[in-house]
Design a protein around this motif. Structure first.
Motif, PDB file in Angstrom:
ATOM      1  N   VAL A  77      -5.510   5.763  -1.981  1.00 40.73           N
ATOM      2  CA  VAL A  77      -5.073   5.436  -1.076  1.00 40.73           C
ATOM      3  C   VAL A  77      -3.841   6.429  -0.865  1.00 40.73           C
TER       4      VAL A  77
ATOM      5  N   ASP B   4       2.107   1.398   7.212  1.00 39.08           N
ATOM      6  CA  ASP B   4       2.231   0.908   5.259  1.00 39.08           C
ATOM      7  C   ASP B   4       4.061   1.658   5.299  1.00 39.08           C
TER       8      ASP B   4
ATOM      9  N   SER C 213       0.792  -1.485  -0.249  1.00 35.34           N
ATOM     10  CA  SER C 213      -0.329   0.346  -0.054  1.00 35.34           C
ATOM     11  C   SER C 213       1.255   1.399  -0.258  1.00 35.34           C
TER      12      SER C 213
END
Length: 484
Positions: free
Chosen positions: A463, A474, A380
């Protein structure tokens, strides 16, 4: 006044000096031998910041002893100062039978020729199976009909109901005089108890564990796993793909809580010999025994041109990554990637971006539900780099999709065991089969399109709208991705 040091004081200084020397030598080794700058910097930090534990951890997990051991067994070992190397292979050339390849694909074929040193074989046939319900019965039927040899290599071999069916079939083959040899990864075997390898040995079936963990001498590798899935029957047919052996691949049963969607493939034709040779090399690496693999005749109705790409940390050259990047660069219309773990290196990210910028349709299909959440977190963190350049990303709905496919245009594809991440492309032993065939690629493209229809597109806005806490999580996962 004379100061006299006690023997304990001497030992104290000796231990401190030894610790400093070992720390410096370990850091020097990481600096010289780690190719990825992130990995090198990470190991340097661990070694220097954690006295004793740092270099012990590096010795157990960071030193690649596989390359040296493999070369000692094969006789392919050479040194130049501190750096061991293999000379670059000369291209083996494209056989005359392959001249009809379109020019664009002849270029890819030449790259793979040079990198692997293996010829592209003609007149192969391929069959695709979805999930264990379709693949396992065919595999077991081939084992039951084997007359000469059965060679099986797998990462996970569970001793559940599906695993026991394979164990029984392999045992029957052994009892009727078939040469049965099994390779199970030393860590993958621990996914269930009793261990499948122990049950096989109890039944008299020859098996070898790949880099089995041990305390004395200390040996434990999280990476350097044998991730290959190979089944070769009588040197005439071979199976490969993403499936291990276990009930979790029985995905048609919606009541199965651990079900995994996947594909597997049956190969017939001359390329079977190349698959068999990969098994033979691994068996020699583990046991020192040689296996002679017979050549396979062409299949009259087979139209696929195929070649095996064997990848592993015993190699000096990142063969598979190089071939994938070359194939992406050659794309004219389309690149499609379906993989459960997507952590490409910088070169591959750049190749995908460039392909999209020049008008190539680039699709990446990933599982929405991942069995390794931290891998999805790391993914991600980098998706925006692709999305902002026009690459399309899709999340496939649960259950977890373990399928691995790579397609370029309408003529070229990869199937096999490799994911598009650092573990598969640098740290584990993998097998990929490159295929040149319009009909087979059309089949894969049709499957990919059907998966896209039920998948969720990932947007740049989505995103970018992650919370700061999620972004931090992330980013940490991405920072650690060389070790995931």
């Amino acid at each position: 006044m004379e100061i006299i040091l006690s023997p304990l004081k001497y030992y104290h200084y000796i231990l401190i000096s030894a610790n400093i020397v070992i720390t410096i030598l370990s850091a020097w080794h990481a600096l010289l031998y780690k190719r990825d700058p992130k990995a090198s910097l990470g190991w340097l930090a661990v070694i220097l910041m954690f006295p004793v534990f740092g270099y012990l951890f590096y010795y157990l997990f960071g030193v690649n002893r596989i390359r040296t051991r493999a070369r000692k067994l094969t006789g392919k070992i050479s040194f130049s100062g501190f750096i061991d190397f293999d000379p670059v292979e000369e291209p083996v050339g494209i056989p005359e039978t392959l001249v009809p390849l379109p020019d664009d694909y002849a270029e890819i074929a030449l790259i793979t020729n040079t990198v692997t040193g293996l010829p592209l074989t003609d007149s192969n046939s391929l069959q695709m199976f979805h999930n264990g319900e379709n693949a396992y019965p065919v595999m077991i039927d081939f084992i039951d009909k084997a007359e000469e040899s059965v060679f099986l290599s797998t990462y996970i071999f569970r001793s559940d109901d599906a695993g026991k069916e394979f164990i029984e079939s392999l045992t029957r083959a052994k009892k009727r005089g078939v040469d049965v040899k099994i390779i199970i990864d030393g860590i993958g075997e621990y996914y269930s108890f009793p261990r499948a390898g122990s049950l096989l040995r109890k039944n008299g079936v020859r098996m070898a564990r790949f880099l089995q963990p041990s305390i004395f001498p200390p040996s434990f590798h999280i990476n350097l796993r044998n991730h290959r899935k190979i089944l070769v029957i009588d040197s005439e047919a071979a199976f490969t793909g993403g499936m291990n052996i276990g009930d979790h691949h029985l995905a048609d049963d919606v009541t199965n809580p651990s079900r995994v969607i996947d594909t597997h493939f049956l190969l017939k034709g001359p390329a079977v010999s190349q698959v068999g040779q990969v098994f033979a090399d691994d068996w020699n690496f583990l046991t020192g025994e040689d296996i002679k693999i017979k050549s396979v005749e062409s299949i009259n109705d087979g139209s696929a041109k195929c070649r095996v790409i064997s990848e592993g940390p015993n190699e000096d050259f990142n063969k598979l990554a190089t071939i994938l990047i070359g194939a992406i660069a050659s794309a004219k219309k389309r690149v499609a990637v379906m993989t459960p773990y997507f952590l490409p290196n910088r070169d591959m990210i750049s190749a995908l971006q460039t392909a999209s910028l020049k008008g190539v349709s680039v699709d990446i299909l990933l599982p929405e539900k991942n069995n390794l959440p931290y891998v999805k977190w790391a993914t991600s963190n980098m998706l925006w780099e692709l999305l902002q350049r026009g690459v399309r990303v899709y999340y496939q709905p649960p259950p977890f999709v373990h399928t691995k496919l790579f397609v370029v245009d309408d003529y070229y594809a990869h199937i096999g065991t490799a994911n598009m991440d650092s573990r598969s492309l640098r740290l584990n032993f993998e097998l990929a089969l490159e295929v040149y065939d319009k009909d087979f690629v059309a089949l894969l493209n049709s499957h990919i399109e059907s998966c896209k229809k039920i998948s969720k597109p990932v947007t740049l806005k989505e995103v970018d709208s992650r919370s700061m806490l999620t972004r931090t999580r992330d980013s940490i996962a991405w920072l650690l991705y060389p070790y995931l």
